[in-house]
Motif scaffolding. Structure first.
Motif, mmCIF file in Angstrom:
data_model
loop_
_atom_site.group_PDB
_atom_site.id
_atom_site.type_symbol
_atom_site.label_atom_id
_atom_site.label_comp_id
_atom_site.label_asym_id
_atom_site.label_seq_id
_atom_site.Cartn_x
_atom_site.Cartn_y
_atom_site.Cartn_z
ATOM 1 N N GLY A 1 -16.197 90.096 100.658
ATOM 2 C CA GLY A 1 -15.015 89.364 99.947
ATOM 3 C C GLY A 1 -15.587 88.375 98.975
ATOM 4 N N LEU A 2 -16.634 87.589 99.076
ATOM 5 C CA LEU A 2 -17.287 86.843 98.154
ATOM 6 C C LEU A 2 -17.882 87.583 97.148
ATOM 7 C CD1 LEU A 2 -18.906 84.399 100.615
ATOM 8 C CD2 LEU A 2 -17.135 83.731 99.129
ATOM 9 N N ARG B 1 -16.698 90.493 96.037
ATOM 10 C CA ARG B 1 -15.612 91.014 95.260
ATOM 11 C C ARG B 1 -14.931 90.067 94.400
ATOM 12 N NH1 ARG B 1 -12.759 92.169 91.981
ATOM 13 N NH2 ARG B 1 -10.929 93.089 91.943
ATOM 14 N N GLN B 2 -14.836 88.794 94.813
ATOM 15 C CA GLN B 2 -14.126 87.729 94.135
ATOM 16 C C GLN B 2 -15.188 87.321 93.300
ATOM 17 O OE1 GLN B 2 -14.053 84.077 96.457
ATOM 18 N NE2 GLN B 2 -12.307 83.393 95.150
ATOM 19 N N ALA B 3 -16.362 87.404 93.116
ATOM 20 C CA ALA B 3 -17.199 87.110 92.027
ATOM 21 C C ALA B 3 -17.342 88.132 91.043
ATOM 22 C CB ALA B 3 -18.848 86.806 92.558
ATOM 23 N N ARG B 4 -16.914 89.456 91.118
ATOM 24 C CA ARG B 4 -17.007 90.620 90.228
ATOM 25 C C ARG B 4 -16.102 90.226 89.490
ATOM 26 N NH1 ARG B 4 -14.703 95.505 90.373
ATOM 27 N NH2 ARG B 4 -14.252 95.595 92.649
ATOM 28 N N ALA B 5 -14.813 89.616 89.920
ATOM 29 C CA ALA B 5 -13.596 89.280 88.853
ATOM 30 C C ALA B 5 -13.174 90.589 88.399
ATOM 31 C CB ALA B 5 -14.048 88.151 88.128
ATOM 32 N N GLU B 6 -13.219 90.404 87.111
ATOM 33 C CA GLU B 6 -12.591 91.648 86.035
ATOM 34 C C GLU B 6 -13.677 92.795 85.706
ATOM 35 O OE1 GLU B 6 -9.447 91.802 85.466
ATOM 36 O OE2 GLU B 6 -9.224 90.255 86.601
ATOM 37 N N GLU C 1 -18.676 95.581 99.504
ATOM 38 C CA GLU C 1 -17.129 94.901 99.180
ATOM 39 C C GLU C 1 -15.960 95.082 100.239
ATOM 40 O OE1 GLU C 1 -17.498 94.196 94.395
ATOM 41 O OE2 GLU C 1 -15.664 95.343 95.215
ATOM 42 N N ARG D 1 -22.183 79.828 101.560
ATOM 43 C CA ARG D 1 -20.571 80.181 101.623
ATOM 44 C C ARG D 1 -20.178 81.066 102.667
ATOM 45 N NH1 ARG D 1 -19.102 81.602 95.478
ATOM 46 N NH2 ARG D 1 -16.953 81.741 96.376
#
Length: 96
Positions: free
Chosen positions: A19-20, A22-27, A48, A77
């Motif tokens: 999840g972290l 995926r969140q960091a990958r953003a767009e 992910e 994190r």
């Protein structure tokens, strides 16, 4: 060689890590990040999604570098998000 089953904590850490990331990958696209990290898109998708809960250290390092993440920050994190389990109880004695 038989691999021991993963614990619930290990599975949860894998989900959090995924999840972290995926969140960091953003767009950015999976293709872009996977190419830069030198891994397959399928491997990134599985990490992910939490389907690879214990990815290799160098794989995580490559993804983190591609995303501009510090491994120290990522580790902090993940660990701060997982509640620490209490001590493992000693098994009951089988002696009669």
């Amino acid at each position: 060689m038989v691999r021991e089953p993963l614990t619930a904590d290990q599975i949860e850490r894998g989900r959090l890590l995924g999840g972290l990331l995926r969140q960091a990958r953003a767009e950015r696209t999976m293709v872009d990040v996977a190419r830069q990290a030198g891994i397959s898109v399928e491997t990134l998708r599985k990490i992910e999604g939490g389907r690879i809960p214990t990815p290799a250290f160098f794989t995580v390092g490559s993804i983190a570098a591609a995303l501009g993440l510090s491994l120290d920050d990522l580790l902090h994190r993940v660990h701060s998000a997982v509640p620490v389990a209490g001590p493992v109880p000693e098994p009951a004695s089988l002696a009669v």
